[in-house]
Design an enzyme around this catalytic site. Structure first.
Site, mmCIF file in Angstrom:
data_model
loop_
_atom_site.group_PDB
_atom_site.id
_atom_site.type_symbol
_atom_site.label_atom_id
_atom_site.label_comp_id
_atom_site.label_asym_id
_atom_site.label_seq_id
_atom_site.Cartn_x
_atom_site.Cartn_y
_atom_site.Cartn_z
ATOM 1 N N ASP A 166 81.676 84.429 3.829
ATOM 2 C CA ASP A 166 80.218 84.462 3.948
ATOM 3 C C ASP A 166 79.603 83.070 3.922
ATOM 4 O O ASP A 166 78.507 82.861 4.449
ATOM 5 C CB ASP A 166 79.613 85.301 2.814
ATOM 6 C CG ASP A 166 79.949 86.766 2.974
ATOM 7 O OD1 ASP A 166 79.739 87.288 4.067
ATOM 8 O OD2 ASP A 166 80.442 87.373 2.012
ATOM 9 N N HIS A 193 86.226 84.676 -4.828
ATOM 10 C CA HIS A 193 86.733 85.916 -4.235
ATOM 11 C C HIS A 193 87.607 86.637 -5.242
ATOM 12 O O HIS A 193 88.306 85.994 -6.024
ATOM 13 C CB HIS A 193 87.535 85.621 -2.955
ATOM 14 C CG HIS A 193 87.653 86.814 -2.077
ATOM 15 N ND1 HIS A 193 88.623 87.766 -2.259
ATOM 16 C CD2 HIS A 193 86.886 87.228 -1.041
ATOM 17 C CE1 HIS A 193 88.446 88.715 -1.362
ATOM 18 N NE2 HIS A 193 87.399 88.424 -0.614
HETATM 19 N N1 CMC Z 1 79.993 80.424 -8.444
HETATM 20 C C1 CMC Z 1 80.344 79.844 -9.599
HETATM 21 N N2 CMC Z 1 81.393 80.233 -10.338
HETATM 22 C C2 CMC Z 1 82.118 81.263 -9.885
HETATM 23 C C3 CMC Z 1 81.804 81.923 -8.683
HETATM 24 C C4 CMC Z 1 80.705 81.457 -7.948
HETATM 25 N N3 CMC Z 1 80.341 82.026 -6.785
HETATM 26 N N4 CMC Z 1 82.678 82.911 -8.483
HETATM 27 C C5 CMC Z 1 83.541 82.877 -9.522
HETATM 28 N N5 CMC Z 1 83.201 81.870 -10.374
HETATM 29 C C6 CMC Z 1 83.960 81.441 -11.571
HETATM 30 C C7 CMC Z 1 83.190 81.661 -12.843
HETATM 31 O O1 CMC Z 1 83.606 80.665 -13.759
HETATM 32 C C8 CMC Z 1 83.658 83.031 -13.291
HETATM 33 O O2 CMC Z 1 83.609 83.149 -14.668
HETATM 34 P P1 CMC Z 1 82.243 83.577 -15.432
HETATM 35 O O3 CMC Z 1 81.943 84.990 -15.007
HETATM 36 O O4 CMC Z 1 82.582 83.481 -16.849
HETATM 37 O O5 CMC Z 1 81.160 82.657 -15.004
HETATM 38 C C9 CMC Z 1 85.104 83.061 -12.829
HETATM 39 O O6 CMC Z 1 85.143 82.249 -11.660
HETATM 40 C C10 CMC Z 1 85.592 84.455 -12.488
HETATM 41 O O7 CMC Z 1 84.697 85.037 -11.565
HETATM 42 P P2 CMC Z 1 84.429 86.575 -11.471
HETATM 43 O O8 CMC Z 1 83.018 86.807 -11.056
HETATM 44 O O9 CMC Z 1 84.904 87.239 -12.727
HETATM 45 O O10 CMC Z 1 85.342 87.007 -10.311
HETATM 46 P P3 CMC Z 1 85.264 88.414 -9.612
HETATM 47 O O11 CMC Z 1 86.551 88.617 -8.993
HETATM 48 O O12 CMC Z 1 84.767 89.462 -10.540
HETATM 49 O O13 CMC Z 1 84.090 88.230 -8.531
HETATM 50 C C11 CMC Z 1 82.918 87.530 -6.644
HETATM 51 C C12 CMC Z 1 84.283 87.815 -7.244
HETATM 52 C C13 CMC Z 1 83.062 87.389 -5.147
HETATM 53 C C14 CMC Z 1 81.970 88.709 -6.928
HETATM 54 C C15 CMC Z 1 82.343 86.240 -7.266
HETATM 55 O O14 CMC Z 1 83.189 85.164 -6.965
HETATM 56 C C16 CMC Z 1 80.928 85.949 -6.816
HETATM 57 O O15 CMC Z 1 79.978 86.462 -7.420
HETATM 58 N N6 CMC Z 1 80.758 85.135 -5.739
HETATM 59 C C17 CMC Z 1 79.437 84.892 -5.169
HETATM 60 C C18 CMC Z 1 79.058 86.004 -4.204
HETATM 61 C C19 CMC Z 1 79.835 85.945 -2.923
HETATM 62 O O16 CMC Z 1 79.956 84.890 -2.307
HETATM 63 N N7 CMC Z 1 80.331 87.106 -2.463
HETATM 64 C C20 CMC Z 1 81.096 87.236 -1.202
HETATM 65 C C21 CMC Z 1 82.508 87.613 -1.470
HETATM 66 S S1 CMC Z 1 83.646 87.434 -0.108
HETATM 67 C C22 CMC Z 1 83.138 88.383 1.210
HETATM 68 C C23 CMC Z 1 82.670 89.758 0.941
HETATM 69 O O17 CMC Z 1 83.321 90.543 0.255
HETATM 70 O O18 CMC Z 1 81.625 90.095 1.424
#
Ligand code: CMC
Length: 379
Positions: A316, A260
């Site tokens: 989610d 998140h």
């Molecule tokens: N799986 C594995 N590693 C992860 C994940 C994940 N889902 N999320 C973050 N990380 C780790 C990873 O090491 C990443 O570094 P790198 O990009 O070098 O691999 C690091 O944490 C930083 O993550 P980030 O993507 O830069 O963090 P962000 O704040 O830009 O993104 C996020 C947040 C929600 C987009 C991301 O965590 C993600 O893609 N999650 C999966 C999709 C998801 O479940 N989305 C629902 C979000 S909550 C409810 C909503 O808003 O709908």
């Protein structure tokens, strides 16, 4: 001048709000000052009233609110017709987005962004969203739409118009909890999109349509569908570990339903939904998805700790299992998220229109400069 760049607007505070507060370090979320865990005892209507008016309703105010919205849920027949004419394979989020946009064409006063008019539109959309989602699901299976029953709550009506059968109190309660937990979440991508659209003083339908489009993405509301597809692909508890390791080995590999932007600890909504999912799994005797979910959290906790990352399950992750156990088809999960989030979007539109400033950030230009134009014949 070198601008400071905040990719993804990380850490940028774009405006003030009085609607909700998130403490990402402590894992706390409150709507208008009330902790989310206490609000799951309220009906969705009470929470919508709170989000839209700043305070929980009295019993009288709740009756009036319910009476006001009850007759508004039916859809113009042209909208139902368009849903009926869609190809049965059309993704429900495309249908929802199109139907919402279309509703503006059936509103005699869609463009006025005076607060009273935007509130009027909010009342309609609040109860039309669930009808659209239930209607599209029935039509694609060749079933006739079911008109909402004005005696039922929004949660009850959603289940009723979807299945054509009066829901149990237990199912209605789970639906209420899911709606309350998904109603509002600060400046998330879809809400910020809706506010940004509204900041040009375009109409509320356009702003909400933009919000629906943003919610659809797999990094946001689309994640709940991706979680269930992943669980189906994994298939068995013993396949969880290899699945996750394979994902994490890929550059920027993601396991859906984890991570998140704001929370560094467990998302409080996920904590509540985890208990609901576990209870439903035990009651139904269908513990398969729950057991895989538990194993996914165990493996992710271990791997993220090794990597020094604070990545926990988000809302989610567990809503996917809850919706599965309520019997919803996978591609309805994100539309159901929208059924809840319409209340948050509208609360933010009220706030945005009431004290508007155009949202217009900058981009740091990195392209070429000073090129000379050549007529097409000499290129
Ligand atoms: N799986 C594995 N590693 C992860 C994940 C994940 N889902 N999320 C973050 N990380 C780790 C990873 O090491 C990443 O570094 P790198 O990009 O070098 O691999 C690091 O944490 C930083 O993550 P980030 O993507 O830069 O963090 P962000 O704040 O830009 O993104 C996020 C947040 C929600 C987009 C991301 O965590 C993600 O893609 N999650 C999966 C999709 C998801 O479940 N989305 C629902 C979000 S909550 C409810 C909503 O808003 O709908």
């Amino acid at each position: 001048m070198q601008e400071s760049i905040h990719r993804g607007l990380v850490g940028v505070v774009a405006d003030v709000t009085e609607i909700s507060f998130i403490d990402g370090e402590k894992g706390e979320l409150s709507y208008r000052g009330y902790d989310i865990s206490e609000l799951t005892e309220a009906s969705y209507e009470e929470v919508v009233y709170l989000l839209w008016n700043g305070e929980l309703p009295t019993a009288r105010q709740l009756i009036d609110f319910r009476e006001e919205i009850a007759p508004l849920g039916a859809l113009p027949f042209e909208i139902v017709d368009r849903l009926r004419c869609a190809r049965p394979t059309t993704e429900p989020m495309h249908l929802l987005r199109t139907a919402v946009s279309n509703l503006a064409c059936h509103d005699p006063n869609p463009d006025d962004v005076d607060i009273e008019n935007v509130r009027r539109i909010g009342h309609r959309l609040l109860v039309q969203f669930p009808t659209i989602v239930a209607t599209m699901e029935r039509l694609r299976h060749g079933k006739l739409p079911v008109d909402p029953d004005p005696e039922l709550s929004i949660a009850g009506n959603f289940l009723y118009t979807l299945t054509g059968e009066y829901p149990t109190e237990a199912a209605t309660h789970v639906m209420d909890v899911a709606l309350v937990l998904h109603a509002e979440h600060g400046s998330n991508a879809s809400t910020f999109t809706a506010r940004t659209a509204a900041s040009s003083l375009t109409d509320a339908y356009s702003a909400v349509t933009a919000g629906v489009g943003s919610l659809k993405g797999p990094l946001h509301g689309g994640a709940n569908e991706a979680v269930m597809r992943a669980l189906e692909e994994i298939g068995d508890v013993e396949n969880v570990e290899p699945y996750i390791m394979d994902r994490l080995e890929q550059p920027h590999g993601r396991v859906m339903g984890f991570g998140h932007r704001v929370y560094r600890v467990l998302d409080p909504r996920a904590a509540i939904l985890a208990k609901v999912a576990e209870k439903l799994a035990k009651e139904s005797g269908e513990s398969h998805f729950w057991e895989m979910s538990v194993e996914m959290v165990r493996v992710m906790d271990r791997e993220m700790e090794k990597r020094g990352r604070e990545v926990k399950p988000n809302v989610d992750f567990y809503s996917a299992s809850v919706y599965r156990m309520l019997g919803f088809p996978i591609d309805m999960y994100t539309p159901i998220f929208a059924v809840a989030r319409i209340s948050g979007w509208m609360a933010h539109l009220f706030e945005q229109y009431a004290d508007n400033r155009l949202v217009r950030p900058l981009l740091a230009y990195e392209g070429p400069k000073g090129k000379k134009f050549a007529p097409i014949a000499s290129r």
